[in-house]
Design an enzyme around this catalytic site. Structure first.
Site, PDB file in Angstrom:
ATOM      1  N   ASP A   1      -3.071   7.206   5.376  1.00 59.90           N
ATOM      2  CA  ASP A   1      -3.532   5.828   5.490  1.00 59.90           C
ATOM      3  C   ASP A   1      -2.510   4.933   6.195  1.00 59.90           C
ATOM      4  O   ASP A   1      -1.321   5.255   6.280  1.00 59.90           O
ATOM      5  CB  ASP A   1      -3.794   5.248   4.092  1.00 59.90           C
ATOM      6  CG  ASP A   1      -5.022   5.840   3.422  1.00 59.90           C
ATOM      7  OD1 ASP A   1      -5.585   6.817   3.955  1.00 59.90           O
ATOM      8  OD2 ASP A   1      -5.392   5.333   2.344  1.00 59.90           O
ATOM      9  N   ASP A   2      -3.006   3.787   6.667  1.00 54.53           N
ATOM     10  CA  ASP A   2      -2.221   2.627   7.074  1.00 54.53           C
ATOM     11  C   ASP A   2      -1.621   2.706   8.476  1.00 54.53           C
ATOM     12  O   ASP A   2      -0.899   1.802   8.878  1.00 54.53           O
ATOM     13  CB  ASP A   2      -1.088   2.324   6.074  1.00 54.53           C
ATOM     14  CG  ASP A   2      -1.605   1.984   4.693  1.00 54.53           C
ATOM     15  OD1 ASP A   2      -2.826   1.808   4.541  1.00 54.53           O
ATOM     16  OD2 ASP A   2      -0.786   1.919   3.754  1.00 54.53           O
TER      17      ASP A   2
ATOM     18  N   HIS B   1      -9.960   2.017   7.790  1.00 48.87           N
ATOM     19  CA  HIS B   1      -9.283   1.646   6.536  1.00 48.87           C
ATOM     20  C   HIS B   1      -9.207   0.129   6.374  1.00 48.87           C
ATOM     21  O   HIS B   1      -8.304  -0.367   5.702  1.00 48.87           O
ATOM     22  CB  HIS B   1      -7.882   2.263   6.517  1.00 48.87           C
ATOM     23  CG  HIS B   1      -7.183   2.217   5.183  1.00 48.87           C
ATOM     24  ND1 HIS B   1      -7.818   2.475   3.989  1.00 48.87           N
ATOM     25  CD2 HIS B   1      -5.885   1.930   4.863  1.00 48.87           C
ATOM     26  CE1 HIS B   1      -6.956   2.372   2.997  1.00 48.87           C
ATOM     27  NE2 HIS B   1      -5.777   2.027   3.497  1.00 48.87           N
TER      28      HIS B   1
ATOM     29  N   HIS C   1      -6.177  -4.596   5.352  1.00 53.56           N
ATOM     30  CA  HIS C   1      -5.832  -3.997   4.062  1.00 53.56           C
ATOM     31  C   HIS C   1      -5.928  -4.984   2.900  1.00 53.56           C
ATOM     32  O   HIS C   1      -5.039  -5.074   2.048  1.00 53.56           O
ATOM     33  CB  HIS C   1      -4.429  -3.384   4.096  1.00 53.56           C
ATOM     34  CG  HIS C   1      -4.248  -2.249   3.120  1.00 53.56           C
ATOM     35  ND1 HIS C   1      -3.978  -2.447   1.778  1.00 53.56           N
ATOM     36  CD2 HIS C   1      -4.282  -0.908   3.293  1.00 53.56           C
ATOM     37  CE1 HIS C   1      -3.844  -1.268   1.175  1.00 53.56           C
ATOM     38  NE2 HIS C   1      -4.040  -0.313   2.080  1.00 53.56           N
TER      39      HIS C   1
ATOM     40  N   HIS D   1       0.289   8.709   3.194  1.00 48.38           N
ATOM     41  CA  HIS D   1       0.421   7.547   4.067  1.00 48.38           C
ATOM     42  C   HIS D   1       1.247   7.886   5.300  1.00 48.38           C
ATOM     43  O   HIS D   1       2.079   8.794   5.281  1.00 48.38           O
ATOM     44  CB  HIS D   1       1.041   6.375   3.305  1.00 48.38           C
ATOM     45  CG  HIS D   1       0.145   5.843   2.230  1.00 48.38           C
ATOM     46  ND1 HIS D   1       0.031   6.458   0.988  1.00 48.38           N
ATOM     47  CD2 HIS D   1      -0.704   4.779   2.213  1.00 48.38           C
ATOM     48  CE1 HIS D   1      -0.849   5.781   0.258  1.00 48.38           C
ATOM     49  NE2 HIS D   1      -1.300   4.765   0.974  1.00 48.38           N
TER      50      HIS D   1
END
Length: 356
Positions: A45-46, A96, A100, A189
């Site tokens: 993620d991210d 995603h 966030h 991540h």
């Protein structure tokens, strides 16, 4: 949404099946002889970010691993070349959100903006819009799921949390990967050195256990063979598909949050559908659902355009009913759950479909 109801006495119908009482087995696919125990989903993620994404991609390629990268829209907007590098390295790219946020605290308009801006940023970079969405923090609700569906997205959470975001060491991240079983998805991540350093050991751990890294099925949200053999169901296994992840059709079909997170079929020809790949031609099909009142609700099972049977739900309490020994074609087959006999006295609420 409600329709006017016409009073009718509905005869009690006798087709009731067996409720599954055993835990679900994972969806097992072993299309590759090097992967006798199936596939797992490695997710990051991210990203993308200028400081680590290139190193992560290099480590994954060197280790012979493929993964799904759940990118933030603002990062994809700022670093389109890194999104392109992800695809060039054989990775899959998911949505995603753009910034966030805690999505469930947003209005539906704000939710939609977070998703659509990310879709546009990634499509601008790669030419293709994502099919998978991971909500930040794993926080979701019925409104968000509805917006995901409107954008053609399948929601993907995780079975195992690596805890890399919480200060886990490289050894602890590798140990978390050791918990994965066929079909499972792990949360990692893009930005942590501990995760980067774990990649070679992750590869060895999976190899030692006869597992391979795979893609995530847009039908089930589970890890499957990278060639897209997403729904293959060998004998003896159970595939579970949440109906809200299926494609909706009909005039009134819509998501619901009570008595479960699922879909309501309100009128004739309301339906949900998806494509399943079969290696054998006989399976049992079980559907969890309910009527919206005490009347009997009916949902037809269609495979490859042919009606194979009907599920009957005798009231508003959710239950699972089964149609056994259904014969059907092999290979990719479109499965539909459709209302064709609604006379205005009930609505069908459906939760998930299991195939065994």
């Amino acid at each position: 949404m409600f329709k006017s109801k016409i009073f009718k006495v509905v005869a009690v119908l006798s087709l009731f099946g067996t409720l599954f009482s055993n835990p679900l087995m994972p969806n097992a696919i072993a299309a590759d002889a090097n992967c006798p125990n199936g596939y797992v989903g490695l997710t990051f993620d991210d990203g993308p970010n200028a400081s680590n994404t290139t190193n992560l991609l290099n480590a994954l390629k060197q280790a012979g691993l493929r993964a799904t990268m759940f990118n933030l829209g603002q990062n994809a907007q700022n670093y389109p070349s890194l999104v392109q590098a992800q695809v060039a390295a054989g990775m899959w790219v998911g949505n995603h959100s753009y910034t966030h946020p805690h999505m469930t605290t947003l209005s539906s308009t704000q939710m939609s903006s977070e998703i659509t801006r990310t879709q546009q940023a990634i499509q601008s970079a790669t030419g293709t819009a994502p099919k998978l969405f991971r909500p930040p923090y794993g926080e979701t609700n019925a409104t968000l799921k509805s917006i995901e569906s409107q954008n053609g997205l399948t929601e993907v959470l995780w079975n195992v949390d690596s805890q890399d975001w919480n200060g886990a060491t490289t050894a602890q991240i590798v140990a978390a990967v050791g918990q994965l079983q066929n079909g499972d998805v792990i949360l990692m991540h893009d930005q942590y050195q501990t995760t980067l350093q774990a990649i070679p050991q992750i590869s060895q751990n999976l190899k030692n256990r006869g597992l391979c890294s795979g893609m995530i099925s847009t039908s089930t949200g589970r890890a499957v063979a990278p060639d897209g053999g997403s729904g293959t169901t060998p004998p003896g296994t159970v595939t579970k598909v949440e109906v809200e992840s299926m494609t909706k059709g009909g005039q009134y079909t819509g998501n619901i949050s009570s008595p479960f997170s699922g879909v309501a079929l309100y009128a004739n020809n309301d339906l949900v559908k998806y494509t399943q790949n079969f290696t054998t031609s006989t399976h049992n099909f079980s559907l969890r659902g309910a009527s919206n009142n005490s009347n009997m609700a009916k949902v037809d099972l269609k495979i490859g355009g042919q009606t194979k049977g009907t599920f009957y739900f005798g009231g508003s309490n959710p239950a699972v009913y089964t149609i056994n020994n259904v014969s059907h074609g092999t290979g990719n087959q479109e499965i539909q759950l459709v209302v064709t006999t609604d006379n205005g006295t009930w609505d069908a609420y459906i939760d998930y479909l299991e195939i065994q």
